[in-house]
Design an enzyme around this catalytic site. Structure first.
Site, PDB file in Angstrom:
ATOM      1  N   MET A 172     -12.177   4.685  -0.781  1.00 44.23           N
ATOM      2  CA  MET A 172     -12.842   4.958   0.492  1.00 44.23           C
ATOM      3  C   MET A 172     -13.477   6.337   0.381  1.00 44.23           C
ATOM      4  SD  MET A 172      -9.944   3.349   3.015  1.00 44.23           S
ATOM      5  CE  MET A 172      -8.630   3.441   1.796  1.00 44.23           C
ATOM      6  N   ASP A 188      -4.733   3.741  -1.986  1.00 43.75           N
ATOM      7  CA  ASP A 188      -5.843   4.133  -1.116  1.00 43.75           C
ATOM      8  C   ASP A 188      -6.339   5.525  -1.488  1.00 43.75           C
ATOM      9  OD1 ASP A 188      -6.150   1.923   0.790  1.00 43.75           O
ATOM     10  OD2 ASP A 188      -4.095   2.411   1.351  1.00 43.75           O
ATOM     11  N   SER A 218       0.834  -1.199   0.000  1.00 47.16           N
ATOM     12  CA  SER A 218       0.000   0.000   0.000  1.00 47.16           C
ATOM     13  C   SER A 218       0.867   1.247   0.000  1.00 47.16           C
ATOM     14  CB  SER A 218      -0.910   0.015   1.227  1.00 47.16           C
ATOM     15  OG  SER A 218      -1.551   1.274   1.339  1.00 47.16           O
ATOM     16  N   MET A 232     -12.068  -5.453   5.458  1.00 48.62           N
ATOM     17  CA  MET A 232     -11.221  -4.527   6.192  1.00 48.62           C
ATOM     18  C   MET A 232     -10.931  -5.104   7.576  1.00 48.62           C
ATOM     19  SD  MET A 232     -10.387  -1.993   4.281  1.00 48.62           S
ATOM     20  CE  MET A 232      -9.621  -1.001   5.579  1.00 48.62           C
ATOM     21  N   HIS A 288      -1.256  -1.244  -4.239  1.00 45.22           N
ATOM     22  CA  HIS A 288      -2.524  -0.840  -3.636  1.00 45.22           C
ATOM     23  C   HIS A 288      -2.547   0.671  -3.447  1.00 45.22           C
ATOM     24  CE1 HIS A 288      -6.190  -1.892  -1.391  1.00 45.22           C
ATOM     25  NE2 HIS A 288      -5.859  -0.930  -0.541  1.00 45.22           N
ATOM     26  N   MET A 313      -8.978   8.386  -0.564  1.00 46.49           N
ATOM     27  CA  MET A 313      -9.845   8.838   0.531  1.00 46.49           C
ATOM     28  C   MET A 313     -10.287  10.271   0.273  1.00 46.49           C
ATOM     29  SD  MET A 313      -7.693   7.388   3.784  1.00 46.49           S
ATOM     30  CE  MET A 313      -6.739   5.880   3.666  1.00 46.49           C
ATOM     31  N   HIS A 319      -8.383   1.279  -4.071  1.00 45.20           N
ATOM     32  CA  HIS A 319      -9.368   1.083  -3.017  1.00 45.20           C
ATOM     33  C   HIS A 319     -10.020   2.423  -2.726  1.00 45.20           C
ATOM     34  CE1 HIS A 319     -10.048   0.001   1.525  1.00 45.20           C
ATOM     35  NE2 HIS A 319     -11.191   0.176   0.872  1.00 45.20           N
ATOM     36  N   ASP A 342      -7.107  -6.109   4.388  1.00 49.27           N
ATOM     37  CA  ASP A 342      -6.393  -4.830   4.398  1.00 49.27           C
ATOM     38  C   ASP A 342      -6.479  -4.226   5.797  1.00 49.27           C
ATOM     39  OD1 ASP A 342      -5.354  -2.312   3.983  1.00 49.27           O
ATOM     40  OD2 ASP A 342      -6.861  -1.674   2.533  1.00 49.27           O
TER      41      ASP A 342
END
Length: 228
Positions: free
Chosen positions: A66, A33, A8, A135, A31, A35, A64, A173
């Site tokens: 979020m 993330d 990540s 998660m 990965h 957000m 991913h 994760d």
């Protein structure tokens, strides 16, 4: 079934993302993330960074999301170069339609569940997915401690995957490290997101290899894999 290790970049040096991506080119996926400071209380990367990363590395990108309104934004991440896009079921308005749109655009479709979200209400959605993400921390920040109570949920999810005879990847994760990855593999996970455990190591590439060895060893002895 070989384990997949996804470092990540949330734990990487954001001033050197291209170099940090190259440092783990032996990984299966990178990965990313995303957000938005609404769905989770943090703000990270967006479409322009994904576009830049896709040009900077040959490692496929696992995005991913979020974020709120993934139905609107997820397709843009496929267009930006993501090979896999994960949306949270808690935020999606029409998860089946969204998964089909992601697949139609050429990426793998994945759905994520927060720790308190049970898998059972979404059993019928599983055939629409390429991966399911459990998660193992509350989403929003890296470096959190692994929630071992999620192991039961991972096992239940693996049983549902087996029940329907699906070739569905099961990703975990949050808090995945040398001390937790074997538990996750034994419970049924086969894709592992690792942030601090990789980018906090003196040799990130070696950390990826070591985690893969641990996960493969645990999987080889796991009852779910032996019965597959």
């Amino acid at each position: 079934m070989a384990a997949q290790i996804n470092p990540s970049i949330l734990s990487a040096d954001f001033a050197r993302l291209a170099d940090e991506a190259k440092a783990v080119e032996g990984a299966d996926w990178l990965h990313v993330d995303v957000m938005d400071n609404h769905f989770v209380p943090n703000l990270t990367l967006g479409v322009p960074i994904v576009e830049s990363l896709a040009r900077a590395t040959d490692t496929p990108l696992d995005c991913h999301l979020m974020i709120e309104a993934p139905d609107r934004w997820a397709p843009q991440y496929v267009e930006a170069g993501a090979g896999s896009v994960t949306f949270h079921v808690e935020a999606a308005t029409a998860p089946v339609r969204l998964a089909r749109e992601i697949r139609a655009k050429g990426a793998r479709a994945s759905m994520a569940l927060r720790p308190a979200t049970p898998i059972e209400p979404y059993e019928d959605l599983l055939p629409e997915l390429d991966m399911l993400l459990i998660m193992t921390v509350e989403p929003g920040f890296g470096g959190q401690a692994f929630l071992d109570i999620m192991l039961t949920k991972i096992r239940r999810t693996r049983e549902l995957i087996k029940k329907h005879g699906l070739e569905l990847w099961l990703q975990v994760d949050g808090g995945v490290s040398a001390s937790t990855i074997e538990q996750c593999a034994d419970a049924g996970a086969d894709v592992f997101v690792a942030g601090s455990a990789v980018y906090g190591a003196s040799d990130p590439a070696e950390a990826v290899r070591a985690l893969r060895t641990q996960a493969d060893s645990a999987t080889a002895k796991a009852s779910w894999a032996c019965d597959h």
